[in-house]
Design an enzyme around this catalytic site. Structure first.
Site: not given
Ligand code: 3PG
Length: 208
Positions: A41, A45, A69, A129
């Protein structure tokens, strides 16, 4: 939905990647693939994200690179134009859900409440999700949602660690988990590809 669920189920663990420098994308993807993790993924960002996805698709065919995102309709356009295998969002506005349907994007909206889940279902999305998973109630929340929504399948992300990933994956309504711990930006900047491969191998070994 079935194909998408099968892809995520086979992956089990999806690295959530924030890539600051597009030239890191290919060695990063290769490091993760070498550790047995192929569904990646790439979060939208950073300005490098779109170029990073394109580079991985071009040069690392063993990887399945999708987006994360996704928050705007232009992000869905990118997913559709590249025919990406999946596109995750932390949420799911009505606009985004309708546009994902219109464009036929393999979209996985984010939910943290029953009402958000009902909005996703109303647009035909039963694979979602669960974000932010730990902060929004973790396993007890997933079990509570299983009652009224038995057909929904979740990909929890947010707070997933090597220590709790297996517990989440043990829930019958969980198809995969995602997490950023596998490939933090500092490791990318340092070119610590072996460390990233090592983390991938470790989680694969832990999960069996
Ligand atoms: C995401 O976008 O899925 C999260 O930022 C991932 O979360 P984590 O940094 O706690 O793994």
């Amino acid at each position: 939905m079935e194909t998408l669920a099968a892809t995520l189920r086979a992956a089990k663990v999806i690295p959530v990647l924030t890539i600051n420098d597009a030239s890191h994308a290919v060695p990063l993807a290769r490091a993760l693939v070498a550790g047995g993790l192929t569904a990646l993924e790439i979060t939208l960002r950073t300005p490098a994200a779109a170029a990073a996805v394109a580079a991985i698709r071009r040069e690392v065919p063993e990887a399945q690179a999708g987006l994360g995102t996704v928050t705007g309709v232009e992000d869905l356009a990118l997913a559709a134009d590249l025919d990406l295998p999946f596109a995750f969002s932390p949420g799911g506005t009505g606009l985004l859900l309708a546009e994902a349907v219109r464009r036929g994007v393999r979209f996985i909206p984010g939910v943290a409440t029953a009402s958000e889940l009902m909005t996703a279902l109303a647009h035909g999305f039963s694979l979602v999700k669960f974000f932010p998973a730990v902060q929004a109630g973790g396993i007890p929340m997933l079990r509570a949602l299983a009652g009224p929504f038995p057909s929904v399948r979740f990909c929890p992300t947010g707070g997933i660690t090597p220590d709790n990933a297996g517990t989440f994956l043990g829930e019958p309504n969980v198809v995969a988990v995602g997490g950023s711990w596998l490939a933090p930006p500092a490791d990318q900047e340092a070119g610590a590809w072996a460390a990233i491969t090592g983390r991938a191998l470790q989680i694969k070994a832990n999960l069996g």
